[in-house]
Design a protein around this motif. Structure first.
Motif, PDB file in Angstrom:
ATOM      1  N   PHE A  77       0.980  -1.392   0.257  1.00 24.93           N
ATOM      2  CA  PHE A  77      -0.250  -0.204  -0.342  1.00 24.93           C
ATOM      3  C   PHE A  77       0.878   1.157  -0.410  1.00 24.93           C
ATOM      4  CE2 PHE A  77       0.341  -1.470   5.083  1.00 24.93           C
ATOM      5  CZ  PHE A  77       0.578  -0.202   5.651  1.00 24.93           C
ATOM      6  N   THR A  78       0.159   2.370  -0.610  1.00 24.05           N
ATOM      7  CA  THR A  78       0.737   3.783  -0.401  1.00 24.05           C
ATOM      8  C   THR A  78       0.427   4.525   0.159  1.00 24.05           C
ATOM      9  OG1 THR A  78       1.496   3.208  -2.915  1.00 24.05           O
ATOM     10  CG2 THR A  78       1.793   5.081  -1.705  1.00 24.05           C
ATOM     11  N   LEU A  79       1.106   5.417   1.336  1.00 23.64           N
ATOM     12  CA  LEU A  79       0.437   6.659   1.403  1.00 23.64           C
ATOM     13  C   LEU A  79       1.509   7.511   1.815  1.00 23.64           C
ATOM     14  CD1 LEU A  79      -1.110   4.278   4.912  1.00 23.64           C
ATOM     15  CD2 LEU A  79      -2.254   5.551   3.082  1.00 23.64           C
ATOM     16  N   THR A  80       1.307   8.514   3.308  1.00 24.39           N
ATOM     17  CA  THR A  80       2.066   9.767   3.203  1.00 24.39           C
ATOM     18  C   THR A  80       3.101   9.486   4.125  1.00 24.39           C
ATOM     19  OG1 THR A  80       1.447  10.955   1.268  1.00 24.39           O
ATOM     20  CG2 THR A  80       2.756  12.185   2.623  1.00 24.39           C
ATOM     21  N   ASP A  81       3.984   9.790   4.360  1.00 23.23           N
ATOM     22  CA  ASP A  81       5.161   9.826   5.756  1.00 23.23           C
ATOM     23  C   ASP A  81       4.947  11.238   5.742  1.00 23.23           C
ATOM     24  OD1 ASP A  81       7.283  10.955   4.372  1.00 23.23           O
ATOM     25  OD2 ASP A  81       8.553  10.261   4.328  1.00 23.23           O
ATOM     26  N   THR A  82       5.301  11.299   7.182  1.00 19.75           N
ATOM     27  CA  THR A  82       5.203  12.717   8.670  1.00 19.75           C
ATOM     28  C   THR A  82       6.222  14.612   7.549  1.00 19.75           C
ATOM     29  OG1 THR A  82       7.149  12.213   9.507  1.00 19.75           O
ATOM     30  CG2 THR A  82       4.329  11.979  10.143  1.00 19.75           C
ATOM     31  N   ALA A  83       6.877  13.771   6.350  1.00 13.33           N
ATOM     32  CA  ALA A  83       8.069  14.419   5.782  1.00 13.33           C
ATOM     33  C   ALA A  83       7.191  15.031   4.123  1.00 13.33           C
ATOM     34  CB  ALA A  83       9.333  14.318   5.599  1.00 13.33           C
ATOM     35  N   GLY A  84       6.123  13.944   4.315  1.00 11.57           N
ATOM     36  CA  GLY A  84       5.404  14.765   3.167  1.00 11.57           C
ATOM     37  C   GLY A  84       5.588  13.525   1.807  1.00 11.57           C
ATOM     38  N   ARG A  85       6.422  12.794   2.207  1.00 11.52           N
ATOM     39  CA  ARG A  85       7.614  12.287   0.872  1.00 11.52           C
ATOM     40  C   ARG A  85       6.156  10.512   0.306  1.00 11.52           C
ATOM     41  NH1 ARG A  85      12.153  12.955   3.927  1.00 11.52           N
ATOM     42  NH2 ARG A  85      11.875  11.210   5.289  1.00 11.52           N
ATOM     43  N   GLU A  86       5.684  10.505  -0.340  1.00  8.11           N
ATOM     44  CA  GLU A  86       5.513   9.375  -1.274  1.00  8.11           C
ATOM     45  C   GLU A  86       5.972   7.830  -0.127  1.00  8.11           C
ATOM     46  OE1 GLU A  86       3.323   7.726  -4.330  1.00  8.11           O
ATOM     47  OE2 GLU A  86       5.336   6.621  -4.800  1.00  8.11           O
ATOM     48  N   PHE A  87       4.994   7.078   0.885  1.00  6.69           N
ATOM     49  CA  PHE A  87       5.569   5.738   1.044  1.00  6.69           C
ATOM     50  C   PHE A  87       5.149   4.392   0.453  1.00  6.69           C
ATOM     51  CE2 PHE A  87       6.711   2.519   4.769  1.00  6.69           C
ATOM     52  CZ  PHE A  87       8.147   3.163   4.853  1.00  6.69           C
TER      53      PHE A  87
END
Length: 232
Positions: A77-87
């Motif tokens: 799955f793909t979400l966003t980390d706290t630095a705003g990067r795709e994870f």
């Protein structure tokens, strides 16, 4: 009492015991956090409700946590980390021992206790295992858990550890997709009622054991984590 009647009664009692074990684990599987106030590592109180039976009463003496039957593959799955990067969870954590937990920062009980257990468990394992392990927290509270809120919250738990806890957020559909991929129960009540499982993925990219909030959660993690971290 005849022998046949005694055998029948014993079978009924064993069956009842197995059902009770499964029900108790199911009740713990999904935790509902009942307060709207922010919480730290010392929160306490909450409710729970039944959930699917994939986490069950089967035991394996190899592990101290609860055995998953069948083992679950590392989800994609793909979400966003706290630095705003795709994870991309599957790619970013592939081949690494990884603890995955769904929750939210305003949870008064289950989430802070569980994250504290994870942190304390990590401090008890060999340094090499600790350095190799990834901790991923996915928020179920889409509206309130902004990136800065998640980052500040996780900083309370990962202080002094070699790897920061990774906080992920996203749209409601993205969070739902992540839970489906991880095979946990979908959060309800705007994320306040969520899966209480901490899934432990090994170097083989399968989760064979999970942890629930308990009085010895840190000890369970400290025992099981090196087993999956060092498995070939």
């Amino acid at each position: 009492m005849s022998r046949s009647r005694a055998q029948s009664r014993g079978a009924r009692l064993r069956g009842a015991g197995a059902v009770l074990t499964t029900v108790l684990l199911a009740v713990l599987l999904v935790a509902g956090c009942g307060s709207d106030g922010p919480s730290g590592p010392d929160g306490s109180s909450g409710t729970a409700k039944p959930a699917p039976s994939e986490l069950n009463g089967n035991t394996d003496p190899t592990y101290r946590g609860v055995v998953l039957t069948p083992p679950r593959p590392r989800p994609q799955f793909t979400l966003t980390d706290t630095a705003g990067r795709e994870f991309k969870f599957g790619a970013e954590t592939a081949g690494k021992p990884t603890l995955l937990f769904f929750g939210f920062t305003h949870c008064p009980d289950v989430c802070p206790t569980t994250l504290a257990d994870i942190a304390n468990g990590l401090r008890q394992v060999p340094a090499a295992v600790r350095a190799a392990t990834q901790i991923v927290f996915v928020t179920t509270d889409v509206k309130r858990d902004t990136a800065p809120v998640i980052k500040s919250y996780l900083d309370k738990f990962d202080a002094g550890l070699p790897n920061e806890f990774i906080g992920l957020r996203g749209t409601q559909s993205g969070i739902d997709a992540a839970q489906v991929a991880a095979r946990v129960t979908l959060a309800e009540d705007e994320g306040r009622t969520h899966s209480a499982q901490v899934l432990l993925y090994g170097t083989d990219d399968y989760a064979r054991v999970a942890f629930l909030q308990s009085t010895n959660g840190a000890a369970q993690i400290a025992h099981d984590l090196p087993l999956v971290a060092e498995a070939k």
